[in-house]
Design a protein around this motif. Sequence first.
Motif, short mmCIF file in Angstrom:
data_model
loop_
_atom_site.label_atom_id
_atom_site.label_comp_id
_atom_site.label_asym_id
_atom_site.label_seq_id
_atom_site.Cartn_x
_atom_site.Cartn_y
_atom_site.Cartn_z
N ILE A 25 -39.70 27.92 -16.56
CA ILE A 25 -40.43 28.21 -17.30
C ILE A 25 -41.76 28.42 -18.40
O ILE A 25 -41.90 28.65 -19.17
CB ILE A 25 -39.88 30.18 -18.16
N GLY A 26 -41.43 26.68 -18.33
CA GLY A 26 -42.43 25.63 -18.97
C GLY A 26 -41.36 24.16 -18.91
O GLY A 26 -42.79 22.99 -19.11
N ASN A 27 -40.17 24.19 -19.16
CA ASN A 27 -39.61 22.51 -19.85
C ASN A 27 -39.16 21.77 -18.10
O ASN A 27 -38.05 23.00 -18.01
CB ASN A 27 -38.76 23.25 -20.73
N LEU A 28 -39.39 20.85 -17.62
CA LEU A 28 -38.99 21.23 -16.11
C LEU A 28 -37.54 20.51 -16.46
O LEU A 28 -37.01 20.91 -15.01
CB LEU A 28 -40.08 20.23 -15.31
N GLY A 29 -37.11 19.64 -17.73
CA GLY A 29 -35.37 19.79 -18.06
C GLY A 29 -35.03 20.79 -17.61
O GLY A 29 -33.71 20.76 -17.83
N ASP A 30 -35.60 22.22 -17.85
CA ASP A 30 -34.50 23.20 -17.01
C ASP A 30 -34.40 22.88 -15.75
O ASP A 30 -33.34 24.35 -15.30
CB ASP A 30 -34.85 24.69 -18.16
N LEU A 31 -34.79 22.67 -14.86
CA LEU A 31 -34.15 22.77 -13.52
C LEU A 31 -33.02 22.98 -13.46
O LEU A 31 -32.77 21.07 -13.77
CB LEU A 31 -35.13 22.34 -12.83
N SER A 32 -31.85 23.15 -12.82
CA SER A 32 -30.79 22.85 -12.54
C SER A 32 -30.34 21.92 -11.78
O SER A 32 -31.27 21.99 -10.40
CB SER A 32 -29.55 23.86 -12.60
N PRO A 33 -29.35 20.97 -11.90
CA PRO A 33 -28.71 19.81 -10.99
C PRO A 33 -28.72 20.64 -9.62
O PRO A 33 -29.35 20.34 -8.49
CB PRO A 33 -27.80 19.10 -11.51
N ARG A 34 -28.19 21.81 -9.70
CA ARG A 34 -28.04 22.78 -8.22
C ARG A 34 -29.67 23.72 -7.42
O ARG A 34 -29.30 22.89 -6.73
CB ARG A 34 -26.84 23.89 -8.58
N ALA A 35 -30.03 23.34 -8.61
CA ALA A 35 -31.43 23.87 -7.87
C ALA A 35 -32.49 23.23 -7.24
O ALA A 35 -32.74 22.69 -5.74
CB ALA A 35 -32.02 24.53 -9.35
N ALA A 36 -32.37 21.93 -8.23
CA ALA A 36 -32.68 20.80 -7.20
C ALA A 36 -32.64 20.10 -6.06
O ALA A 36 -32.91 19.97 -5.18
CB ALA A 36 -32.51 19.18 -8.30
N ALA A 37 -31.08 20.44 -6.00
CA ALA A 37 -30.04 20.02 -5.19
C ALA A 37 -30.47 21.03 -3.93
O ALA A 37 -30.61 20.73 -2.34
CB ALA A 37 -28.96 19.75 -5.24
N THR A 38 -30.48 21.92 -3.65
CA THR A 38 -30.68 23.59 -3.25
C THR A 38 -32.61 22.93 -2.46
O THR A 38 -32.10 22.73 -1.33
CB THR A 38 -30.75 24.30 -3.48
N LEU A 39 -33.06 22.63 -3.48
CA LEU A 39 -34.87 23.03 -2.84
C LEU A 39 -34.62 21.41 -1.58
O LEU A 39 -35.52 21.46 -1.70
CB LEU A 39 -35.62 22.57 -4.45
N ALA A 40 -33.52 20.58 -2.35
CA ALA A 40 -33.96 19.35 -1.66
C ALA A 40 -33.25 19.34 -0.45
O ALA A 40 -33.92 18.14 0.64
CB ALA A 40 -33.24 17.60 -2.21
N GLY A 41 -32.64 20.26 -0.23
CA GLY A 41 -31.60 20.35 0.96
C GLY A 41 -32.19 21.60 2.22
O GLY A 41 -31.39 21.41 2.95
N LYS A 202 -41.42 25.70 -24.27
CA LYS A 202 -42.88 24.82 -23.77
C LYS A 202 -43.05 24.03 -25.62
O LYS A 202 -42.12 24.75 -26.50
CB LYS A 202 -44.27 25.67 -23.57
N ARG A 203 -43.77 23.12 -26.27
CA ARG A 203 -44.34 23.07 -26.98
C ARG A 203 -45.12 23.54 -28.06
O ARG A 203 -44.25 23.14 -29.40
CB ARG A 203 -45.02 21.75 -26.96
N PHE A 204 -45.61 24.59 -27.80
CA PHE A 204 -45.64 25.52 -29.19
C PHE A 204 -44.94 26.76 -28.96
O PHE A 204 -45.54 27.74 -29.40
CB PHE A 204 -47.23 25.83 -29.31
N GLU A 205 -43.70 26.87 -28.55
CA GLU A 205 -42.52 27.81 -28.49
C GLU A 205 -42.39 28.28 -29.98
O GLU A 205 -42.57 28.26 -30.84
CB GLU A 205 -41.44 27.71 -28.58
N GLU A 206 -42.68 29.65 -29.99
CA GLU A 206 -42.46 30.10 -31.71
C GLU A 206 -41.78 32.03 -30.49
O GLU A 206 -42.51 32.46 -30.47
CB GLU A 206 -43.68 30.28 -32.13
N CYS A 207 -41.46 32.62 -32.14
CA CYS A 207 -41.35 34.03 -32.01
C CYS A 207 -41.12 34.83 -33.38
O CYS A 207 -40.92 34.20 -34.54
CB CYS A 207 -39.27 33.49 -31.63
N VAL A 208 -42.31 35.43 -33.50
CA VAL A 208 -42.20 36.36 -34.70
C VAL A 208 -42.07 37.72 -34.09
O VAL A 208 -42.16 38.33 -33.79
CB VAL A 208 -44.40 36.36 -34.66
N THR A 209 -41.24 37.91 -35.51
CA THR A 209 -40.53 39.89 -35.63
C THR A 209 -41.10 39.99 -37.13
O THR A 209 -41.86 39.78 -37.78
CB THR A 209 -38.90 39.40 -35.88
N GLY A 210 -41.27 40.82 -36.32
CA GLY A 210 -41.91 42.27 -37.29
C GLY A 210 -41.85 43.94 -36.89
O GLY A 210 -41.50 44.05 -35.83
#
Length: 288
Positions: A25-41, A202-210
């Motif tokens: 959902i923003g950070n390509l590093g979050d694609l799992s190895p299994r997801a990558a292998a499945t898309l390749a297969g 992503k780079r500007f991730e934030e969570c504002v509570t209130g």
Amino acid sequence: MTPLIPTSDPVPDLPPGLYIVATPIGNLGDLSPRAAATLAGVRLIAAEDSRVTAKLLAHIGVKVPMQAYHDHSADTLRPMLVARALREAVALVSDAGTPLISDPGFKLVRDARAAGVNIVTLPGPCAAVAALTLAGLPTDRFLFAGFLPAKAGARATAIAELAGIRATLVLYESGPRLGASLAALADGLGDRPAAVAREISKRFEECVTGSLSELAARYADAPPRGEIVITIGPPPEAAPADADTLDAALVAALDGGTLKTAVADVTKALGLPRATVYARALALKAGA
Ligand code: SAM
């Protein structure tokens, strides 16, 4: 960048089936190895937008034919995908996150299941779940309600339907509509604790509570950029204030105060929906 799945490596053939593949959902590093292998297969990828998915495939160094797919795609397309999934591996992806969650796929999975297709899911990023982990609100019961309607009347009706649900609520929202939605939520639900999670992973991730009214005020004139999830705590455990308590609080607040401030103060103090307090304040002023 080094491809995760070098194209020169043989990719083992996957058994026939429909593979539901969650993507970042923003950070390509979050694609799992299994997801990558499945898309390749797989032999075919059903994608919400093939231009978006092409970038993900380039990142992992994979080339697989794609077919644009929406649940409202032509009636002929779904049977074709189901037929192919019966005899070869077909993946379903959306632009970001988990397919079927405010994204296409439900009808494809329904029809594939009815046809006896082998269905495999590859769990991964989902903005709703990620936001729940950031908010610090109860997670033992939550209700995901997708996007609120854009028009004020339909939005108020949708919020009224959510008001009695004893669970944390999770909503998707866009920056330009955030302030108005938060104000409508404060009106319809009472001033509950909430969080606005933005640009998760992503780079500007934030969570504002209130509280909902604090967040509504914060974003009223400053619509934020990026992608947003609103989470809202469940209604208070204590029994809602009874009619006598409401009347007493309103009479005291109306004594010397304006209708507007009295309603705002009592809404906040008793945690009742503003619409309820407003209607009773009007009735009291009219002598009811
Ligand atoms: N299927 C996706 C999932 O699993 O989260 C959701 C798709 S929905 C069309 C897109 C909405 O998800 C955005 O408008 C936003 O509300 C939310 N969203 C997606 N990515 C996000 C992120 N990185 N941070 C916050 N919200 C996000």
